[in-house]
Enzyme design. Structure first.
Site, short mmCIF file in Angstrom:
data_model
loop_
_atom_site.label_atom_id
_atom_site.label_comp_id
_atom_site.label_asym_id
_atom_site.label_seq_id
_atom_site.Cartn_x
_atom_site.Cartn_y
_atom_site.Cartn_z
N LYS A 93 0.85 -1.19 0.00
CA LYS A 93 0.00 0.00 0.00
C LYS A 93 0.87 1.22 0.00
O LYS A 93 1.82 1.32 0.79
CB LYS A 93 -0.89 0.00 1.27
CG LYS A 93 -1.82 1.19 1.35
CD LYS A 93 -3.09 0.94 0.59
CE LYS A 93 -3.87 2.20 0.27
NZ LYS A 93 -3.41 2.91 -0.94
N LYS A 129 5.42 1.70 -3.05
CA LYS A 129 5.36 3.07 -3.61
C LYS A 129 5.64 2.98 -5.09
O LYS A 129 6.30 2.04 -5.55
CB LYS A 129 6.43 3.94 -2.96
CG LYS A 129 6.18 5.43 -3.09
CD LYS A 129 5.24 5.90 -2.01
CE LYS A 129 4.85 7.33 -2.17
NZ LYS A 129 4.16 7.84 -0.96
N ASP A 169 0.13 10.77 -4.50
CA ASP A 169 1.28 11.38 -3.82
C ASP A 169 1.52 12.66 -4.63
O ASP A 169 0.60 13.16 -5.30
CB ASP A 169 2.49 10.43 -3.81
CG ASP A 169 3.59 10.89 -2.84
OD1 ASP A 169 3.46 10.66 -1.64
OD2 ASP A 169 4.58 11.50 -3.29
#
Ligand code: NDP
Ligand code: 2IT
Length: 449
Positions: A93, A129, A169
């Site tokens: 995640k 990520k 992000d």
């Protein structure tokens, strides 16, 4: 930098050697290893079976070509990344970052941090990520859509509700998640809502996810200030950046009675002694996708814009770096300390350089590290996964209440661990050890994985 326990030195040397040139990753590993000496003295079993070496090695790294066609009809090529770092606690995640600076070392540092951050939330999520060196600035909506679609054509093979769940992000918000979700749905012929988080409210997103990171950081800092019998009320605050995290940190600071006097973007910063007009920042950044320099032009009297320079030159009681890694240096820390800063809360990931962190700690400034303080975003992503799994949708109040409880629990767990390991008030140590132990326990139970 602080020293690293001699038993951990060879691990660091191996990481530096095996990941040559990946400076941000080195920095993130160094910072965690600095904290682990105390753990392995007390619990030597955590150093057995190359457990720490395994935690420093991503489970899987995917790098791929992303070809797309711009509005002029020219072919553009970017590089896509997904680093699936650790799945001991749940599916990978973590967010996707679209920024020209993105490279494998940056994605690895972010994935490494994410693993411990996600463990701190207490929710069942592993760490990962991804992103691309694609630069969304100045691109039309159609270009963004074509890029996101091409990115998903490769990424879809590697993700899934039970495998890996990306989110936003830097450079990735609701618009990009929508385009990527649409393409994932088409490619897989599945309405798998839990494959991405940060979705729009019309198709399975969670209320309060947009606000969650900034709100969460502010809850954390408010509780940390509480350990010195104070709070945001009446405090001068500086928040760097003016993106998703910065905007909602400012919103919550204002609701606590703080005064935000400056914010920034990568070109410069604005100062408004009367207090930043948040509605105007939202209009410039969320609607027009413009530059923060427009603030001073539109607001006029009382505000001014400084091109370049450092937003940390603006005197404040509380600093909330919420833009990007290594944006607050040792020089900035000295200036902030000289100007009487009492607390620093990292909204961004690793925004303070190691020398800045050590200067704050030496000066007795309350310091909240990103992996604890900004965990509210990913925690609310996990709440979005819960809502998707139960085909439910919660009210804003319920979601925000759960977020607040999670942030308070993270704060208290970090503080308690720091006490237990003989470093009261050291939230860096508290966060690193708490997160590490949770991941390490699960990995030990699963054998050599
Ligand atoms: P956004 O893209 O919404 O905003 C980023 C902001 O930071 C912009 O103001 C941007 O300015 C500035 N910025 C980005 N890169 C640089 C740079 N190299 N130098 C100076 N300023 C820069 O991103 P987010 O607000 O989502 O993310 C900010 C930080 O928070 C990142 O570190 C991210 O990893 C972290 N984070 C984000 C979470 C989330 O849920 N979104 C959760 C937890 C952490 P400009 O527009 O000029 O580029
Ligand atoms: O750094 C982060 O925690 C994020 N960008 C949010 C990740 C997520 O999965 O919500």
């Amino acid at each position: 930098m602080n020293s690293i326990d001699e038993k951990l030195q060879p691990i660091l040397s191996t990481v530096l050697h095996r990941n040559a040139g990946e400076e941000e990753f080195h920095q993130a590993v160094h910072e965690v290893l600095e904290s682990l000496g105390r753990v392995i003295s007390k619990h030597p079993e955590y150093a057995d079976e190359a457990l720490i070496e395994r935690i420093c090695e991503p489970e899987r790294q995917i790098i791929f070509r992303v070809p797309w066609i711009d509005d002029r009809g020219d072919v553009q090529i970017n590089r896509g990344f997904r680093v699936q770092f650790n799945s001991a606690l749940g599916p990978y995640k973590g967010g996707l970052r679209f920024h020209p600076s993105v490279n494998v070392g940056i994605i690895k540092f972010l994935g490494f941090e994410q693993t411990f951050k996600n463990a701190l939330t207490g929710l069942p999520i592993g760490g990962g990520k991804g992103g691309s060196d694609f630069d969304p600035k100045g691109r039309s909506d159609r270009e963004i859509m074509r890029f996101c679609q091409s990115f998903m054509i490769e990424l879809h093979r590697h993700i899934g509700e039970y495998i890996d769940v990306p989110a936003g992000d830097i450079g990735v918000g609701g618009r990009e998640i929508g385009y990527m979700f649409g393409m994932y749905k088409r490619l897989t012929n599945r309405y798998e809502a839990g494959v991405l988080t940060g979705k729009g409210l019309s198709y399975g997103g969670s209320r309060a996810r947009t606000e969650a990171t900034g709100f969460g950081t502010t809850y954390f800092v408010q509780r940390m200030l509480g350990t010195r019998d104070t709070g945001f009320e009446g405090k001068r605050c500086v928040v760097s950046g003016s993106g998703n995290v910065a905007i909602y940190a400012m919103e919550k600071i204002l609701s606590y009675g703080g005064i935000v006097v400056a914010c920034s973007d990568s070109d410069g910063y604005v100062v408004d002694e009367a207090g930043i007009d948040l509605a105007l920042v939202k209009e410039i950044k969320e609607i027009r996708r413009g530059r923060i320099s427009e603030y001073a032009r539109l607001k006029g009297e009382g505000s001014h814009y400084i091109k370049g320079g450092s937003v940390w030159d603006v005197p404040c009681d509380v600093a909330m770096p919420s833009a990007t890694q290594n944006e607050l240096t040792g020089t900035d820390a000295r200036t902030l300390i000289k100007n009487g800063v009492i607390a620093v809360g990292e909204g961004a990931n690793m925004p303070c350089t190691p020398d800045a962190v050590h200067l704050f700690q030496k000066a007795g400034v309350l310091f909240a590290p990103g992996k604890a303080a900004n965990a509210g975003g990913v925690a609310t992503s996990a709440l979005e996964m819960q809502q998707n799994a139960s085909r439910d949708s919660w009210s804003f109040e319920k979601t925000e209440e759960r977020l607040a409880t999670i942030m308070h629990n993270i704060h208290d767990a970090c503080a308690a661990t720091a006490d237990e390991y003989g470093a009261p008030g050291n939230y860096v140590l508290g966060a690193n050890i708490t997160g590490f132990v949770r991941v390490a326990e699960a990995m030990r139970a699963m054998g050599v994985i």
